[in-house]
Structure formats: structure tokens, C-alpha cells
Design a protein around this motif. Structure first.
Motif, PDB file in Angstrom:
ATOM      1  N   ILE A   1      -1.849  26.226  27.120  1.00  0.00           N
ATOM      2  CA  ILE A   1      -0.507  26.035  26.552  1.00  0.00           C
ATOM      3  C   ILE A   1      -0.604  25.531  25.123  1.00  0.00           C
ATOM      4  N   TYR A   2      -1.485  24.553  24.864  1.00  0.00           N
ATOM      5  CA  TYR A   2      -1.638  24.043  23.498  1.00  0.00           C
ATOM      6  C   TYR A   2      -2.231  25.085  22.565  1.00  0.00           C
ATOM      7  N   LEU A   3      -3.121  25.920  23.061  1.00  0.00           N
ATOM      8  CA  LEU A   3      -3.670  27.006  22.252  1.00  0.00           C
ATOM      9  C   LEU A   3      -2.577  28.004  21.888  1.00  0.00           C
ATOM     10  N   ALA A   4      -1.704  28.319  22.834  1.00  0.00           N
ATOM     11  CA  ALA A   4      -0.605  29.242  22.562  1.00  0.00           C
ATOM     12  C   ALA A   4       0.369  28.664  21.536  1.00  0.00           C
ATOM     13  N   LYS A   5       0.666  27.365  21.657  1.00  0.00           N
ATOM     14  CA  LYS A   5       1.552  26.729  20.670  1.00  0.00           C
ATOM     15  C   LYS A   5       0.913  26.715  19.287  1.00  0.00           C
ATOM     16  N   TRP A   6      -0.388  26.444  19.225  1.00  0.00           N
ATOM     17  CA  TRP A   6      -1.089  26.423  17.943  1.00  0.00           C
ATOM     18  C   TRP A   6      -1.086  27.811  17.309  1.00  0.00           C
ATOM     19  N   ALA A   7      -1.355  28.851  18.109  1.00  0.00           N
ATOM     20  CA  ALA A   7      -1.364  30.220  17.588  1.00  0.00           C
ATOM     21  C   ALA A   7       0.039  30.648  17.146  1.00  0.00           C
ATOM     22  N   LYS A   8       1.048  30.238  17.890  1.00  0.00           N
ATOM     23  CA  LYS A   8       2.422  30.547  17.511  1.00  0.00           C
ATOM     24  C   LYS A   8       2.787  29.887  16.174  1.00  0.00           C
ATOM     25  N   GLY A   9       2.330  28.648  15.982  1.00  0.00           N
ATOM     26  CA  GLY A   9       2.576  27.960  14.721  1.00  0.00           C
ATOM     27  C   GLY A   9       1.865  28.635  13.546  1.00  0.00           C
ATOM     28  N   LEU A  10       0.651  29.125  13.783  1.00  0.00           N
ATOM     29  CA  LEU A  10      -0.067  29.849  12.733  1.00  0.00           C
ATOM     30  C   LEU A  10       0.654  31.150  12.363  1.00  0.00           C
ATOM     31  N   LEU A  11       1.154  31.861  13.350  1.00  0.00           N
ATOM     32  CA  LEU A  11       1.850  33.119  13.074  1.00  0.00           C
ATOM     33  C   LEU A  11       3.187  32.875  12.394  1.00  0.00           C
ATOM     34  N   ALA A  12       3.845  31.757  12.695  1.00  0.00           N
ATOM     35  CA  ALA A  12       5.130  31.449  12.072  1.00  0.00           C
ATOM     36  C   ALA A  12       4.967  31.088  10.601  1.00  0.00           C
ATOM     37  N   ARG A  13       3.850  30.438  10.266  1.00  0.00           N
ATOM     38  CA  ARG A  13       3.613  30.056   8.865  1.00  0.00           C
ATOM     39  C   ARG A  13       3.181  31.239   8.010  1.00  0.00           C
ATOM     40  N   GLY A  14       2.390  32.126   8.566  1.00  0.00           N
ATOM     41  CA  GLY A  14       1.790  33.196   7.768  1.00  0.00           C
ATOM     42  C   GLY A  14       2.424  34.467   8.018  1.00  0.00           C
TER      43      GLY A  14
END
Length: 83
Positions: free
Chosen positions: A70-83
Motif C-alpha cells: 500500500i505504501y509503495l502504491a501511494k509513493w508511486a502515485k505521488g511520483l506520477l502526480a508530480r511528474g
């Protein structure tokens, strides 16, 4: 049944038993150890049994270690939202 698959099933049982005991750090230390053992074991299962069995083992491991996923998915989602 191959030896790697037997070890993967033992890994799943041990992970479930570890989850039953109380922990001060919410089991994160145990999760790191289990991931460190589980990833090479997953590759070994893939090498000996093929992709479908490895995917079944991966899904079973993800159900046990769901919070790191779950934390990996949130981290990846945050990376995609920024870039």
C-alpha cells in the motif's frame, strides 16, 4: 512439488505466525526481513515453476505484506502526480 515452492509455502506460514505476535514497530522490521528473504525466493519459484505459479506466490505474499504494498502504491502515485 519443487523445493522452492515448499520454501515459499513455509515462508507464508512463518509470515502469518509472525503477524500474530505483538510488535512495538508495527512489524516493519519483520517485514523488511521477510521481503529480503521473499524476493529471491520468488525469483527461484519463477525459475523452477514458471510465471503463473510465481504470480500466485506473489499475490499470496502481497496479501501477507499488504502495508508495504500500500505504501509503495501511494509513493508511486505521488511520483506520477508530480511528474
Amino acid at each position: 512439488m519443487s523445493f522452492s515452492l515448499v520454501l515459499a509455502l513455509i515462508w507464508l506460514v512463518v509470515a502469518n505466525v509472525i503477524a500474530m505476535f505483538p510488535s512495538k514497530d508495527a512489524h516493519w522490521r519483520n517485514a523488511y526481513v521477510l521481503m529480503g528473504i521473499g524476493v529471491p525466493l520468488l525469483f527461484w519459484v519463477y525459475w523452477q515453476n514458471g510465471v503463473w505459479i510465481a504470480l500466485i506466490v506473489l499475490v499470496a505474499a502481497m496479501s501477507v505484506l499488504r502495508w508495504p504494498v500500500i505504501y509503495l502504491a501511494k509513493w508511486a502515485k505521488g511520483l506520477l502526480a508530480r511528474g
